[in-house]
Every structure is written in C-alpha cells, then in structure tokens.
Design a protein around this motif. Structure first.
Motif, mmCIF file in Angstrom:
data_model
loop_
_atom_site.group_PDB
_atom_site.id
_atom_site.type_symbol
_atom_site.label_atom_id
_atom_site.label_comp_id
_atom_site.label_asym_id
_atom_site.label_seq_id
_atom_site.Cartn_x
_atom_site.Cartn_y
_atom_site.Cartn_z
ATOM 1 N N PHE A 1 14.821 -72.393 27.835
ATOM 2 C CA PHE A 1 15.630 -73.111 26.846
ATOM 3 C C PHE A 1 17.106 -73.055 27.220
ATOM 4 O O PHE A 1 17.830 -74.026 27.063
ATOM 5 N N ALA A 2 17.549 -71.927 27.758
ATOM 6 C CA ALA A 2 18.946 -71.804 28.203
ATOM 7 C C ALA A 2 19.232 -72.813 29.315
ATOM 8 O O ALA A 2 20.312 -73.412 29.356
ATOM 9 N N GLY B 1 7.857 -70.106 24.520
ATOM 10 C CA GLY B 1 8.686 -68.982 24.114
ATOM 11 C C GLY B 1 9.656 -68.457 25.159
ATOM 12 O O GLY B 1 10.330 -67.457 24.918
ATOM 13 N N CYS B 2 9.763 -69.094 26.299
ATOM 14 C CA CYS B 2 10.669 -68.629 27.347
ATOM 15 C C CYS B 2 12.112 -69.017 27.008
ATOM 16 O O CYS B 2 12.494 -70.181 27.066
ATOM 17 N N ARG B 3 12.914 -68.020 26.654
ATOM 18 C CA ARG B 3 14.312 -68.262 26.262
ATOM 19 C C ARG B 3 15.150 -68.707 27.463
ATOM 20 O O ARG B 3 16.079 -69.486 27.322
ATOM 21 N N ASP B 4 14.832 -68.221 28.658
ATOM 22 C CA ASP B 4 15.571 -68.635 29.855
ATOM 23 C C ASP B 4 15.379 -70.126 30.115
ATOM 24 O O ASP B 4 16.316 -70.819 30.525
ATOM 25 N N ALA C 1 9.727 -73.462 27.620
ATOM 26 C CA ALA C 1 10.456 -73.167 26.377
ATOM 27 C C ALA C 1 9.509 -73.230 25.178
ATOM 28 O O ALA C 1 9.612 -72.412 24.255
ATOM 29 N N ARG C 2 8.573 -74.179 25.195
ATOM 30 C CA ARG C 2 7.603 -74.286 24.101
ATOM 31 C C ARG C 2 6.735 -73.032 24.014
ATOM 32 O O ARG C 2 6.239 -72.692 22.943
ATOM 33 N N LEU D 1 15.857 -75.224 19.174
ATOM 34 C CA LEU D 1 15.189 -73.976 19.520
ATOM 35 C C LEU D 1 14.129 -73.621 18.470
ATOM 36 O O LEU D 1 13.009 -73.248 18.808
ATOM 37 N N ARG D 2 14.491 -73.800 17.185
ATOM 38 C CA ARG D 2 13.540 -73.505 16.116
ATOM 39 C C ARG D 2 12.346 -74.455 16.139
ATOM 40 O O ARG D 2 11.251 -74.073 15.733
ATOM 41 N N TYR E 1 19.588 -76.141 27.698
ATOM 42 C CA TYR E 1 20.916 -76.179 27.081
ATOM 43 C C TYR E 1 21.959 -76.558 28.129
ATOM 44 O O TYR E 1 22.788 -77.441 27.915
#
Length: 190
Positions: free
Chosen positions: A28-29, A23-26, A20-21, A65-66, A32
C-alpha cells in the motif's frame, strides 16, 4: 505527506493492489508513492488551498487503506478508484458548509485586478464557463477538469479515468467543441 517527491515510472499496480488487499502495508505504501501526486493535484485544483488539499489527500489514502479489501477491478484502474474517493471527499467538504469559513491566503492572485469593470467581466466569464462545463456529460466534465484545471497529461488523465489515451483525446475534443459552440463571445476580446 510526501507531495512533490520524484517518483519512479509507475509500473502496473495490479500486483501491488493484490498484495495490499491481503494486508501488506508495504504494498500500500508503494501504491501511495505512485498515486499521491496525482491525487494531490486533483484535490488542490478543486479546493485551492495547500493545507486543505494535503488534508483531503491524506484522508483519501486513509479511506482507501480501510477499503482496499473492497476494491475490485471491474474494468477500472486503481487510480480512478482513488480519484473517486477524492472527488467524494471534496464534495463532502463543500456540502459541509465549513468551507465558507475558510479564507485562502497562501496563494496571491496571479494578476492584479485592472478595475471593477474587469473584475465583473472576469466573474461573469468564469461563471459562464463553469456553467457550460457543468452541462457536459460526466466523463467529458472529468476529462476537462483533469486536463485543463489540473494540467495533467493525456497519459495521466487516462490513468486517472481508467481509459486509454485515445478515449481521453476523443473526450477532450468533443468537450472542447461543445464548449466552443455553447459559450458566448467574450466582450473583453473586442
């Protein structure tokens, strides 16, 4: 928001956080999915209103996320970092003064009031208890809040606080002993 969903047993978050750090949005999902229920319960226990708890939980993850690129392990768990963000958002909410205009109507009282005497005694007992909890150290205060106000297990509390289960049990034991010594006798028990 997907609050209340059945989630798989959480695995170690380190690989997901690192992805996630980058930039992988999956990734981070997936984080979550692992932490949304924990954060929602934490926030809801403090604000009491379902819609507001959902809003603050969403904002917690938006801020995370930010700022995911700023996260460092420094001996803390990712869940504890999220709880810190949520705690700050709740504090900001109450400081804003906006909360004074909100009326929570989605959850009726658990027990009807027996009369004005009991209402006064309940208010005094709650005020006394909250004052005693505020005098606890920050770790003990957070432990008591997570365990008793939010109903988290020892394991969930340990995860949220970035501590092991033994440390949480020791914090809880010391906090309860301190509260038992400092709280006055409840006149309703007589």
């Amino acid at each position: 928001m997907h609050v209340g969903a059945v989630r798989a047993e959480p695995s170690s978050p380190e690989p997901l956080v690192e992805r996630a750090r980058k930039g992988c949005r999956d990734a981070f999902a997936d984080l979550y999915g692992q932490y949304v229920d924990l954060i929602y319960r934490y926030v809801h226990a403090r604000v009491g209103a379902h819609p507001l708890a959902e809003d603050l939980t969403s904002e917690t993850f938006a801020r995370a996320l930010r700022r995911i690129g700023d996260f460092t392990w420094q001996g803390r768990d990712f869940g504890a970092w999220l709880v810190t963000i949520a705690r700050n958002l709740v504090a900001d909410h109450y400081k804003s003064g906006r909360y004074r205009w909100e009326l929570v109507t989605d959850e009726p009282p658990e027990t009807p009031l027996d009369g004005p005497e009991n209402a006064v005694l309940d208010a005094l007992a709650n005020q006394t208890l909250f004052q005693a909890v505020r005098r606890l150290g920050p770790d003990q205060r957070l432990c008591v809040s997570l365990r008793f106000l939010q109903g988290m297990s020892v394991a969930e509390t340990a995860e949220a606080m970035g501590k092991n289960a033994g440390a949480v049990k020791a914090l809880q034991h010391r906090a309860v002993r301190t509260l038992a010594r400092t709280l006055p006798h409840d006149p309703r028990a007589s």
